[in-house]
Each structure stands twice: as structure tokens, then as C-alpha cells.
Design a protein around this motif. Structure first.
Motif, PDB file in Angstrom:
ATOM      1  N   GLN A   1       0.810  -1.216   0.000  1.00  0.00           N
ATOM      2  CA  GLN A   1       0.000   0.000   0.000  1.00  0.00           C
ATOM      3  C   GLN A   1       0.846   1.271   0.000  1.00  0.00           C
ATOM      4  O   GLN A   1       0.304   2.371  -0.035  1.00  0.00           O
ATOM      5  CB  GLN A   1      -0.903   0.007   1.242  1.00  0.00           C
TER       6      GLN A   1
ATOM      7  N   LYS B   1      -9.172  -9.260   3.683  1.00  0.00           N
ATOM      8  CA  LYS B   1     -10.586  -8.993   3.990  1.00  0.00           C
ATOM      9  C   LYS B   1     -11.491 -10.012   3.299  1.00  0.00           C
ATOM     10  O   LYS B   1     -12.432 -10.538   3.882  1.00  0.00           O
ATOM     11  CB  LYS B   1     -10.945  -7.575   3.549  1.00  0.00           C
ATOM     12  N   ARG B   2     -11.184 -10.307   2.039  1.00  0.00           N
ATOM     13  CA  ARG B   2     -11.998 -11.279   1.285  1.00  0.00           C
ATOM     14  C   ARG B   2     -11.833 -12.691   1.842  1.00  0.00           C
ATOM     15  O   ARG B   2     -12.791 -13.479   1.844  1.00  0.00           O
ATOM     16  CB  ARG B   2     -11.602 -11.252  -0.195  1.00  0.00           C
TER      17      ARG B   2
ATOM     18  N   LYS C   1     -11.202 -13.309   4.890  1.00  0.00           N
ATOM     19  CA  LYS C   1     -11.648 -13.253   6.289  1.00  0.00           C
ATOM     20  C   LYS C   1     -10.565 -13.748   7.246  1.00  0.00           C
ATOM     21  O   LYS C   1     -10.807 -14.528   8.160  1.00  0.00           O
ATOM     22  CB  LYS C   1     -12.944 -14.058   6.480  1.00  0.00           C
TER      23      LYS C   1
ATOM     24  N   VAL D   1      -5.536  -6.154  -6.745  1.00  0.00           N
ATOM     25  CA  VAL D   1      -6.078  -6.237  -5.386  1.00  0.00           C
ATOM     26  C   VAL D   1      -4.916  -6.354  -4.400  1.00  0.00           C
ATOM     27  O   VAL D   1      -4.090  -7.258  -4.507  1.00  0.00           O
ATOM     28  CB  VAL D   1      -7.022  -7.453  -5.236  1.00  0.00           C
ATOM     29  N   ASN D   2      -4.834  -5.438  -3.450  1.00  0.00           N
ATOM     30  CA  ASN D   2      -3.724  -5.448  -2.502  1.00  0.00           C
ATOM     31  C   ASN D   2      -3.952  -6.460  -1.385  1.00  0.00           C
ATOM     32  O   ASN D   2      -5.023  -7.057  -1.271  1.00  0.00           O
ATOM     33  CB  ASN D   2      -3.472  -4.045  -1.926  1.00  0.00           C
ATOM     34  N   ASP D   3      -2.930  -6.642  -0.557  1.00  0.00           N
ATOM     35  CA  ASP D   3      -2.988  -7.656   0.493  1.00  0.00           C
ATOM     36  C   ASP D   3      -4.086  -7.372   1.516  1.00  0.00           C
ATOM     37  O   ASP D   3      -4.717  -8.290   2.029  1.00  0.00           O
ATOM     38  CB  ASP D   3      -1.631  -7.759   1.209  1.00  0.00           C
ATOM     39  N   ALA D   4      -4.297  -6.108   1.833  1.00  0.00           N
ATOM     40  CA  ALA D   4      -5.328  -5.766   2.815  1.00  0.00           C
ATOM     41  C   ALA D   4      -6.701  -6.201   2.327  1.00  0.00           C
ATOM     42  O   ALA D   4      -7.511  -6.758   3.085  1.00  0.00           O
ATOM     43  CB  ALA D   4      -5.314  -4.260   3.098  1.00  0.00           C
ATOM     44  N   GLU D   5      -6.971  -5.972   1.037  1.00  0.00           N
ATOM     45  CA  GLU D   5      -8.264  -6.372   0.478  1.00  0.00           C
ATOM     46  C   GLU D   5      -8.369  -7.893   0.370  1.00  0.00           C
ATOM     47  O   GLU D   5      -9.430  -8.476   0.635  1.00  0.00           O
ATOM     48  CB  GLU D   5      -8.445  -5.740  -0.905  1.00  0.00           C
ATOM     49  N   LEU D   6      -7.257  -8.554  -0.016  1.00  0.00           N
ATOM     50  CA  LEU D   6      -7.255 -10.019  -0.084  1.00  0.00           C
ATOM     51  C   LEU D   6      -7.560 -10.617   1.288  1.00  0.00           C
ATOM     52  O   LEU D   6      -8.348 -11.561   1.410  1.00  0.00           O
ATOM     53  CB  LEU D   6      -5.905 -10.537  -0.580  1.00  0.00           C
TER      54      LEU D   6
END
Length: 322
Positions: free
Chosen positions: A47, A259-260, A262, A252-257
């Protein structure tokens, strides 16, 4: 971290995620105690693009204070590490900067530059000796204003294993479920058998294709009273995580991954390792297996234990599916 005032620059060094997360959380809490409206930016290397550091540290129109946390700075590119080093020479007055470094040689120059700039240092090394792990357990009870006997602490270690997150969770549960000083009887009452045989351990072994280990852990988990629905929930979570990281969408960055999937961001590394060897067809079949098992456990079948054994075998087998 015992000082009443938060340092404008801190390096958190170590490879034990639980201790690192706690150290960072404590710094944020200290900053919020001084200013409840403080703005927090918690950033992974993925990020931190060119100019991102300047963006989050530039003077604010409204003068609000900020906490900027840069995780895994040892993974920053040379240019970005240079950008951080440059900032250290002329830091912003209203910014608390926290650099998280795993230790070791990688990215050492940035760590040394931060220390030279006067950074406070918090060390979060993984406990490697039995005495250190015992001290950790005792410390967990002290944090909660409670005590545990030496033999009870050892019994808890024997039951739960060496993972600090699991140990911390076990200590928290014992604090909640007991009163007074915790002794061996209390530990035995709540931790019969091997606590490593949790649903999550079953799931990890299954998606790694370690069938015999997964079945052994499953039988232990059932024998110590873990609910079948919780074990299948862990299996479902592990397979969903594989589905997310095996073929991540572009951009898609690591934070979003995370989140997906969980999961906390630190677990992505484990998921990626587990995803090696899996094909899209195998993941699709594993998803079908957990869905079928969920129905069997919740009334469509008569024997939840048998349904879970089939699920573990099905998932481990799906890993080899081409």
C-alpha cells in the motif's frame, strides 16, 4: 512501553505477530489517550507506493495528529526505503511514525537509520525457550490482574502447545471461566487432551494434503469435545481462503485479499504456502465437500464424525485433483 508520552518515532522489531500487534496497538492507544481524534494510517508495503508516505505525513489543514504505521518495512523496495530514510531526517511535528521490522539482515539499513534518528525500540522476539513461554503465560494472567501457579502454567503449555495466539486465547478463557488463583485442576478441567487438535489445525493439515495428520487431529478434536459444526466451519474457512489467494484478481492489494479471505493480513503468507499445488478444479471440489458436510452435520446425516472424516479425506484428495 512504559512512558506516559508516545514517542514520535518507534521501531517495533521481531517476528512474533501477536507481540508485534500488541506493541503497535499500545502505541495507538497511547496516542489516542493524548488526542482521541488522532488519525491512524496502518499500511502494508503493497500500500506504500511512490508519494504515499508524503501524502500521509504532509501537514494537515486542520492540524490533527496522525499515527502512521508502516508494516514489514524490511520488504519495502529500495526507492521506498530511501523515501522513509529521507523523511527521518526532517520528520513532521504532528506525526507519530511506527516502523515494523521483522529483524534480521533484510532492510537493516532502514532500521539502523531509524535508531540513529532517535527511535524508541520495542523488541518482539518469539519465545524460543520453555522458560520464556512459561513467563509469557504468567504474564498473561498478570495483565488480567490474576495469578496462575507454576505447575498450572506448565500444564497449560503442555495442553495448548507453543503458538502464542492460542496460548493467549487459552489464558483469556481461563480468566473468564475461573475465579482466584488458577491451579492445575482448573487447567485440567478446561483443557483435557491436546488443544493443538483444534478445528483450525484439522483444517490446516487437510488443505496441506497431510491426510493422516488431519485425521489424527480430527479424532483428537472430537474426543476433547470440539463441536462438529465448528470443525467444519474451520474447514470451510480454510478452503475459502485458498479460493481467494490461489487466483487473486489483478490490482487487489494484500489488505483487500485478507478482507476477502476473512483472515488477518499476517495469515496471507500461510494461505499462499498452503495454496501451492492446488488447481481451480481442486478448490471447486473442496468447496463442494464442505457444503455437503455442512448439510450432513446440520441434519441431513446421522453421524457427524463420519461426515467430517469424509470431508477431510475429500479435501486432501481434492488437492491432487487436476
Amino acid at each position: 512501553m512504559t512512558s506516559a508520552a508516545v514517542s514520535p518515532l518507534t521501531v517495533v522489531v521481531g517476528d512474533e505477530e501477536l507481540l508485534v500487534d500488541r506493541a503497535v496497538a499500545e502505541i495507538v492507544a497511547m496516542a489516542r489517550a493524548e488526542d482521541p481524534e488522532v488519525d491512524v494510517h496502518d499500511l502494508l508495503p503493497s500500500q506504500v507506493g511512490p508519494g504515499k508516505l508524503a501524502e500521509v505525513t504532509s501537514p494537515s489543514l486542520f492540524g490533527e495528529r496522525r499515527v502512521v504505521i508502516l508494516r514489514s518495512v524490511h520488504d519495502l523496495t529500495k526507492d521506498l526505503a530511501g523515501e522513509v530514510t529521507g523523511y527521518l531526517k526532517d520528520p513532521a511535528d504532528d506525526v507519530v511514525l511506527v516502523l515494523v521490522h521483522a529483524g534480521g539482515a533484510k532492510g537493516k539499513a532502514l532500521l539502523e537509520a531509524a535508531v540513529k534518528a532517535g527511535a524508541a525500540r520495542v523488541t518482539c522476539a518469539k519465545p524460543t525457550k520453555a522458560t520464556e513461554r512459561l513467563q509469557f503465560v504468567k504474564g498473561e494472567f498478570s495483565r488480567a490482574g490474576r495469578q496462575i501457579t507454576a505447575d498450572a502454567a506448565q500444564a497449560l503449555l503442555d495442553a495448548v502447545g507453543n503458538d502464542l495466539r492460542e496460548l493467549a486465547a487459552a489464558c483469556t478463557q481461563l480468566v473468564a471461566d475461573t475465579e482466584g488463583r488458577v491451579d492445575v485442576k482448573a487447567v485440567a478441567r478446561y483443557h483435557t487432551g491436546r488443544a493443538e487438535a483444534s478445528g483450525f489445525t484439522v483444517a490446516d493439515r487437510a488443505v496441506e494434503g497431510r491426510l493422516s495428520d488431519a485425521l489424527e487431529q480430527l479424532r483428537w478434536s472430537l474426543s476433547v469435545g470440539t463441536a462438529p459444526v465448528l470443525i467444519n466451519s474451520a474447514l470451510a474457512g480454510a478452503v475459502r481462503g485458498l479460493a481467494v489467494v490461489a487466483q487473486p484478481p489483478r490490482g487487489v492489494n494484500d489488505a483487500e485479499l485478507a478482507k476477502r479471505a476473512k483472515v488477518p493480513p499476517w495469515k496471507l503468507k500461510t494461505l499462499r504456502q498452503q495454496a501451492r499445488g492446488w488447481t481451480p478444479q481442486g478448490v471447486a471440489r473442496a468447496l463442494e465437500v464442505v457444503a455437503e458436510t455442512d448439510a450432513l452435520i446440520k441434519g441431513a446425516g446421522r453421524d457427524p464424525a463420519y461426515a467430517l472424516e469424509r470431508a477431510v479425506i475429500g479435501i486432501a484428495t481434492a488437492r491432487a485433483q487436476r
